[in-house]
Design an enzyme around this catalytic site. Structure first.
Site, short mmCIF file in Angstrom:
data_model
loop_
_atom_site.label_atom_id
_atom_site.label_comp_id
_atom_site.label_asym_id
_atom_site.label_seq_id
_atom_site.Cartn_x
_atom_site.Cartn_y
_atom_site.Cartn_z
N HIS A 190 45.96 36.98 41.90
CA HIS A 190 47.25 37.22 41.90
C HIS A 190 47.85 36.06 40.90
CE1 HIS A 190 46.77 39.06 45.91
NE2 HIS A 190 47.91 39.54 45.39
N ARG A 297 56.64 41.28 47.31
CA ARG A 297 55.53 40.49 47.99
C ARG A 297 56.13 39.11 48.52
NH1 ARG A 297 52.18 42.00 43.09
NH2 ARG A 297 50.29 42.78 43.74
N ARG A 333 57.34 44.33 51.75
CA ARG A 333 55.89 44.39 52.50
C ARG A 333 55.95 43.15 53.10
NH1 ARG A 333 50.67 43.79 49.10
NH2 ARG A 333 51.35 41.55 48.74
N GLU A 432 45.01 50.66 51.03
CA GLU A 432 44.14 49.61 50.53
C GLU A 432 42.98 49.35 51.03
OE1 GLU A 432 46.26 45.92 49.77
OE2 GLU A 432 47.28 45.73 51.86
N ASN A 455 44.50 47.27 44.03
CA ASN A 455 43.89 46.01 43.71
C ASN A 455 42.89 45.83 44.64
OD1 ASN A 455 45.64 45.94 41.73
ND2 ASN A 455 46.95 44.43 42.81
N ASP A 456 43.13 45.85 45.94
CA ASP A 456 42.25 46.09 46.92
C ASP A 456 41.51 47.13 47.23
OD1 ASP A 456 42.62 43.20 48.09
OD2 ASP A 456 44.40 43.81 48.83
N ARG A 466 37.65 40.99 43.70
CA ARG A 466 38.80 41.02 42.70
C ARG A 466 38.88 39.56 41.96
NH1 ARG A 466 44.29 42.13 46.10
NH2 ARG A 466 45.31 41.51 44.40
N CYS A 503 51.23 50.72 44.20
CA CYS A 503 51.79 49.38 43.59
C CYS A 503 50.81 48.46 43.36
CB CYS A 503 52.52 48.66 44.91
SG CYS A 503 51.60 48.67 46.37
#
Ligand code: PEP
Ligand code: MG
Length: 572
Positions: A190, A297, A333, A432, A455-456, A466, A503
């Site tokens: 992040h 987020r 989200r 995800e 990403n996940d 990650r 996203c």
């Protein structure tokens, strides 16, 4: 001789400035006998005095730069350092037990911290955190080591750190912080994601930045190629200044597309949306021509503070974003805490595998008070714009149904008490987790939309953390395994007349974009700073040609083969 470190290019751009090490010093304390206790007490008082002066200066700067809310944290710290209930026992200990000041301070502070932490009272738990923070400062002075004060930086610097937490990154002052480099981390950690939205060039995962770079060294961060140069030659500096200028020129070209629609060469429209973390990010969404917010987020609202945000605070933030987007879609989200995003004040037990643990919707379904407060704030804000609500980390249909049922309950109860709530609020999920991608056809019957969180999804599909630079080679967005999952999700959505977005960082990736266009992705959500480049790319692509390419690469064997096929097709 200049030295070069290789890392992972985490945020585009070139930065050249002096190094600033953001590294916690070693504060280990040993017990020693003090022969002269009055000298020891005087040493303690001096450390106390300097710490107070420092805190006062930090407080004043926070007040000026960040506002009275943030400054209040330091007021609380100053109070701790003037509290006789803490100070007197330390001085007594030095005198009565004839021990060194460091030891007396550490023992006494630890005793209070433990006592407060065990109390079932949020206020007292916060006091424990305050004591921990301020005693660290006094201890550093006693030990003659420096603790970094990033909020006091007043010249252009490049931050050097082992790692940066998302809240460290959020506090970086863009005026002075020109770039950063860390030992660990991956492209989708992040802090890397935030660096991209702050447009701060960054190279992560260099393994040895903190060992190789000293305070004041001249450093070049090449966020385009993942290189860090330490004390470069004047020739190298000139070369990089030129690269920087070229990059700025390129950006000026892209900027001409700010008010254009995103259409491929053959007229196929897709939506280019932005990922944001705070209402303050809207400025960049606008200046970069974002057509929507594809991912808000919300966890950043909960971070960098010492208690949960109230319903009203959240309502104000959501309303500001919805109003700011003037009727354009805003996908909010719900809280995704856990993984690399911690909330210390929730006091959750440490986990062996936080990314596989009590995270996001799992936490929200368990801690329903937190979840319901957020949903009420969202519902109240819904009448100020085009709100869509999205649940993170959905692994089973049952989780989605539970979350949706709670949302409906809160909606009914607000309506019954006369609160205005938007008539239709689309409700979707992040895809995800591989189980959800595989079951997308079933989910598509019940959700209003999907947003693929690569990403996940990539970390779970490839079983590669990650955050871990040693396995970052397995972050393979172009691996046919990932592309097949993405296709399943998009096709499943379309079959039910729903839309599919993405996203994760893959949505803004230049090599992935042609494939995603070909697979029929409807919405691409990325760091606002990537939007114009993506628009420029899509305008030169033909959707039918990319569809043919996408279908072809799905049966390839490796990510490398896919990359070569994309490069050949796009170069044509
Ligand atoms: C993702 O997983 O792709 C995503 C967008 O969510 P986050 O990066 O916040 O986990
Ligand atoms: Mg995610």
């Amino acid at each position: 001789m200049s030295t070069m470190l290789k890392g992972i290019a985490a945020s585009n751009g070139i930065a050249i400035a002096k190094a600033y090490r953001l590294i916690e010093p070693d504060l280990k304390v040993e017990k020693q006998t003090a022969d002269n206790t009055s000298e020891e007490t005087a040493r303690f008082q001096e450390a106390l005095k300097v710490s107070k002066e420092e805190l006062q200066a930090i407080r004043d700067k926070a007040d000026k730069d960040l506002g009275p809310d943030k400054a209040a944290i330091f007021d609380a710290h100053l109070l701790v350092l003037s509290d006789p209930e803490l100070i007197s026992p330390i001085e007594d200990k030095i005198k009565n037990e004839q021990v060194n000041a460091e030891f007396a301070l550490k023992e006494t502070a630890d005793m209070f911290i433990m006592m407060f932490e065990q109390m079932d009272n949020e206020y007292m738990k916060e006091r424990a955190a305050d004591i921990r923070d301020v005693t660290k400062r006094v201890l550093a002075h006693l030990l003659g080591v420096q603790i970094p004060n990033p909020s006091m930086i007043s010249e252009e610097v490049i931050i050097i750190a082992e790692d940066l937490t998302p809240s460290d990154t959020a506090q970086l002052n863009r005026t002075y912080v020109k770039g950063f480099t860390t030992n660990i981390g991956g492209r989708t950690s992040h802090s890397a994601i935030m660096a991209r939205s702050l447009e701060i060039p960054a190279v992560v995962g260099t393994k040895e930045a903190t060992a190789s770079i000293q305070n004041g060294d001249l450093v070049i961060v090449d966020g385009l190629n993942g290189e860090v140069h330490i004390n470069p030659t004047p020739e190298l500096v000139t070369k990089y200044e030129q690269m920087h200028a070229d990059y700025e020129k390129q950006k000026a070209e892209w900027a001409k597309l700010v008010n254009e629609k995103t259409v491929s060469a053959d007229g196929h429209h897709v939506e280019l949306a932005a990922n944001i973390g705070t209402p303050g990010d809207l400025e960049s969404v606008k200046s970069n021509g974002g057509e929507a917010v594809g991912l808000y987020r919300t966890e950043f609202l909960y971070m960098g503070r010492d208690q949960l945000p109230t319903e009203d605070e959240q309502f104000e933030a959501y309303k500001a974003v919805l109003e700011g987007m003037e009727g354009k879609p805003v996908v909010v989200r719900t809280l995704d805490i856990g993984g690399d995003k911690e909330l210390p004040y929730l006091d959750l037990p440490k986990e062996m595998n936080p990314f596989l643990g009590f995270r996001a919707i799992r936490l929200c379904l368990e801690e329903q008070g937190i979840f319901r407060t957020q949903l009420r704030a969202l519902l109240r804000a819904s009448s100020y714009g085009n709100l869509k609500i999205m649940f993170p980390m959905i692994a089973t249909l049952d989780e989605f149904r539970q979350a949706k049922a709670i949302l409906e309950e809160e909606k009914q109860s607000l309506i019954e008490s006369g609160v205005k709530v938007a008539g239709k609020i689309e409700t979707g999920i992040m895809v995800e987790i591989p189980s959800t991608a595989v079951m997308a056809d079933t989910f598509a019957k019940e959700v209003d939309f999907f947003s693929i969180g690569t990403n996940d999804l990539i970390q779970y599909t490839m079983a590669a953390d990650r955050m871990n630079e040693r396995v970052s080679y397995l972050y393979q967005p172009y691996n046919p395994a990932i592309l097949r999952l993405v296709k399943m999700v998009i096709d499943a959505a379309h079959k039910e007349g729903k839309w599919a977005g993405m996203c994760g960082e893959m949505a803004g990736d230049e090599t992935a974009i042609p494939l995603l266009l070909g697979l029929g992705l409807d919405e691409f959500s990325m760091s606002a700073t990537s939007i114009l480049r993506a628009r420029s790319l899509i305008r030169n692509l033909s959707q039918p040609e990319m569809e043919e390419l996408a279908n072809r690469v799905l049966s390839m064997s490796t990510a490398d083969e896919v990359v070569q096929a994309v490069q050949a097709a796009v170069a044509k």
